[in-house]
Design an enzyme around this catalytic site. Structure first.
Site, PDB file in Angstrom:
ATOM      1  N   LYS A 220       2.795  -5.266 -11.566  1.00 26.81           N
ATOM      2  CA  LYS A 220       3.411  -5.928 -12.709  1.00 26.81           C
ATOM      3  C   LYS A 220       3.445  -7.438 -12.513  1.00 26.81           C
ATOM      4  CE  LYS A 220       6.787  -4.044 -15.009  1.00 26.81           C
ATOM      5  NZ  LYS A 220       8.091  -3.499 -15.454  1.00 26.81           N
ATOM      6  N   GLU A 226       2.089  -5.547  -0.558  1.00 23.28           N
ATOM      7  CA  GLU A 226       1.209  -4.464  -0.126  1.00 23.28           C
ATOM      8  C   GLU A 226      -0.040  -4.394  -1.005  1.00 23.28           C
ATOM      9  OE1 GLU A 226       5.472  -2.763   0.473  1.00 23.28           O
ATOM     10  OE2 GLU A 226       4.425  -4.129  -0.893  1.00 23.28           O
ATOM     11  N   GLY A 281       8.456   0.816 -13.625  1.00 23.78           N
ATOM     12  CA  GLY A 281       7.301   1.298 -12.890  1.00 23.78           C
ATOM     13  C   GLY A 281       7.242   2.802 -12.762  1.00 23.78           C
ATOM     14  N   ARG A 282       8.378   3.447 -12.478  1.00 22.83           N
ATOM     15  CA  ARG A 282       8.374   4.892 -12.259  1.00 22.83           C
ATOM     16  C   ARG A 282       8.264   5.672 -13.567  1.00 22.83           C
ATOM     17  NH1 ARG A 282      12.980   2.440 -10.772  1.00 22.83           N
ATOM     18  NH2 ARG A 282      14.958   2.925 -11.813  1.00 22.83           N
ATOM     19  N   GLU A 367      15.136   6.830  -6.983  1.00 22.65           N
ATOM     20  CA  GLU A 367      15.189   5.399  -7.289  1.00 22.65           C
ATOM     21  C   GLU A 367      16.010   5.149  -8.547  1.00 22.65           C
ATOM     22  OE1 GLU A 367      11.809   2.528  -6.275  1.00 22.65           O
ATOM     23  OE2 GLU A 367      11.631   2.672  -8.449  1.00 22.65           O
ATOM     24  N   HIS A 398       5.558  29.075   4.397  1.00 21.24           N
ATOM     25  CA  HIS A 398       5.244  29.130   5.816  1.00 21.24           C
ATOM     26  C   HIS A 398       5.705  27.879   6.560  1.00 21.24           C
ATOM     27  CE1 HIS A 398       2.756  32.751   5.240  1.00 21.24           C
ATOM     28  NE2 HIS A 398       2.476  32.200   4.067  1.00 21.24           N
ATOM     29  N   LYS A 526      12.399  -5.710   0.705  1.00 25.36           N
ATOM     30  CA  LYS A 526      11.184  -6.508   0.517  1.00 25.36           C
ATOM     31  C   LYS A 526      11.365  -7.918   1.059  1.00 25.36           C
ATOM     32  CE  LYS A 526       9.393  -4.310  -3.710  1.00 25.36           C
ATOM     33  NZ  LYS A 526       9.072  -4.559  -5.131  1.00 25.36           N
TER      34      LYS A 526
END
Length: 563
Positions: A220, A226, A281-282, A367, A398, A526
């Site tokens: 954005k 990153e 964002g999510r 979040e 399992h 951050k």
């Protein structure tokens, strides 16, 4: 008869000051507390006998989804009280505000209009309708050009490798959906890079051919550390292989609200798609962030996913609360968190293509609702949010289902399963579906001491051996869980499932009186991370950090030759 549910700690059940300021809230809370105290000693299986129409009352349908909550520690009366509590919180007005584009993100003074991204033009708020239409047209055009081979790379070859570079909502949604739907119709090899760990980008690049690779950089702000680090590494790799920086123009796209920063990176303005501050964002899969998915599956299927989500939006807006799937999902989480002290929720899709769905939901729920103050900034004195985890069945059987069956904590679950598979191997799918129902049956009914003892007798074990082993084989049962059933995992069904969980988050935020659309907890780490990075490089002193952190900084410097 299955064992009673684990009795929760008494804290927070009878009173909860911040949630019960109004007399009606206190009365509802006390009524629900009484319900909980009665149900804690009542096996869920017994509720089917007490309520002959239980399955009719506690199964809901919307779109292609059937949602069965009959295996929960609730009655129709419990559900009615929970619905009253939600109404008392002003849910109707808050839901209307969400869809109308009001500033429901009160801390950042923004709307949260992910629902508008999948709505028909006339159903969108006026101020964003045209922007969304133009962005969708641009994304559709680019996807068509890439899929048809019209858009080519620097050396004139069509693209075969698509690499999405982003993190958080710019990665989890597209990655999850591409895994879920790519098998439907995709000629591309899709890759997703998110981690700052250099091994992530290097491993992906080793599987790609430079002249046939398209990169999509999603950020954005176009400053996410990153993402830009990985984008720089990708650009260096591409230009070294093709011999010119001009290759960036043909091989890079961007999704960002800062086109000028993308241009500074070398991406043409015509190759930059917009993002808006009124989409978090999510919640952004439906926007241009979904471009890699459009490319992978095509515009027709992408539009089907949007339509499926919109179908749930309409259901969420209009269905009665007691038959409203996202509402019931939210109420159940609130019920178990506040009245049973459950701290986590497991999501188990019996669908390998949904293996990334639990990780996607982790960001969506944790979040959004991992908050410690109310919308007005007052500290809460009750639980908010839940730890969300899970994986794809049957693999999970399992690995960690043992905890569900014989562990001592209360872990509500959601199972998701299709009646049919998109793969023609019907026999294998029958066993997949059987395993889902078998796990549900085992969680509900269990196996008591008498049953396991008799089973061992039929196997010819000695009584002394039965006495020794039987307690270890007892499965208490009575574990609450929901089941989502759908015809098969199509693009539309995926959209419906995602929208259900999105709206569940909103319902719980109303109950907890918190803002689900900000994430200030993410920002602190951050900023500290950049300070630590400078200290690790020796570019800044480490004096401002605690002693334990200074010790590790010194170890890193010594290992990497820093001073």
């Amino acid at each position: 008869m299955p064992a009673p549910l684990m009795r929760p700690e008494s804290e927070n059940i009878d009173t909860c000051a911040a949630l019960n300021t109004a007399p009606q809230s206190r009365a509802l809370w006390q009524a629900l507390a009484k319900q909980q105290q009665a149900l804690v000693d009542t096996p869920i299986l017994a509720l089917f006998e007490q309520e002959p129409d239980r399955t009719k009352q506690l199964i809901c349908e919307a779109g292609d989804l059937t949602f069965d909550v009959s295996r929960h520690a609730i009655t129709s009366s419990t559900l009615s009280l929970l619905c009253q509590m939600l109404e008392e919180r002003g849910f109707g007005a808050q839901r209307s505000a969400l869809f109308a584009g009001e500033k429901v993100n009160n801390t950042e003074q923004r709307a949260a209009l992910h629902t508008a991204l999948r709505a028909p033009y006339r159903a969108r708020p006026d101020f964003c309708a045209k922007e969304i239409e133009e962005c969708n047209a641009q994304a559709a055009r680019i996807a068509d050009q890439i899929r048809s081979g019209v858009r080519l790379g620097y050396t004139g070859k069509p693209f075969r490798f698509i690499v999405n570079i982003g993190i958080g909502g710019s990665d989890l949604g597209p990655h999850m959906a591409a895994r879920a739907l790519q098998a439907l119709n995709s000629p591309f090899e899709m890759h997703f890079v998110s981690n700052i760990d250099p091994c992530d980008i290097r491993q992906v690049l080793s599987q790609c051919l430079p002249e046939e690779t398209l990169f999509i950089v999603s950020s954005k702000t176009f400053t996410t550390f990153e993402t830009l680090s990985n984008a720089n590494a990708a650009r260096d790799w591409l230009c070294a292989a093709l011999g010119s920086m001009d290759a960036v123009q043909q091989h890079f796209l961007a999704v960002s609200s800062h086109g000028e920063r993308a241009a500074g990176f070398g991406i043409s303005p015509t190759n930059v798609l917009p993002m808006w501050d009124w989409v978090g964002g999510r919640y952004s899969l439906w926007s241009a962030i979904g471009l890699p998915l459009r490319i992978a599956i095509g515009n027709e299927l992408f539009d089907q996913m949007l339509a499926g989500a919109h179908q749930i939006d309409q259901h969420f807006s209009s269905a009665p609360l007691a038959k409203n799937i996202p509402v019931i999902m939210g109420l159940l989480g609130f019920w178990y968190g506040e009245f049973w002290q459950a701290q986590c929720h497991a999501v188990i899709p019996y669908e390998q293509r949904l293996e990334f769905f639990p990780a996607y939901l982790q960001q969506l729920e944790m979040e959004s609702n991992g908050k410690r103050v109310t919308r007005n900034g007052q500290p809460v004195d009750y639980r908010t949010g839940m730890i969300v985890w899970g994986g794809a069945g049957t693999n999970t059987q399992h690995s960690f289902h043992q905890l569900f069956h014989q562990g001592t904590g209360l872990i509500p679950l959601d199972f998701l399963v299709g009646l049919q598979s998109v793969d023609p191997s019907a026999d294998q799918h029958r066993y997949l579906f059987a395993n889902c129902l078998a796990q549900s049956q085992a969680l509900l009914v269990g196996a008591n001491l008498a049953e396991v003892s008799e089973q061992m007798r039929t196997q010819g074990l000695a009584e002394s051996e039965i006495t020794r082993l039987a307690p270890h084989r007892v499965i208490p049962g009575n574990r609450p869980h929901s089941i989502f059933v759908y015809p098969k995992l199509t693009a539309s069904v995926l959209g419906q499932l995602i929208a259900c969980y999105e709206h569940k988050v909103f319902v719980q935020s109303v109950l907890w009186d918190i803002n689900p659309f900000d994430q200030y907890g993410v920002e602190l780490g951050k900023s500290i991370g950049l300070q630590v990075a400078d200290a690790l490089a020796g570019a800044a002193p480490a004096d401002g950090f605690d002693a334990a952190t200074r010790l590790l900084i010194a170890k890193f410097r010594a290992a990497n030759g820093s001073h």
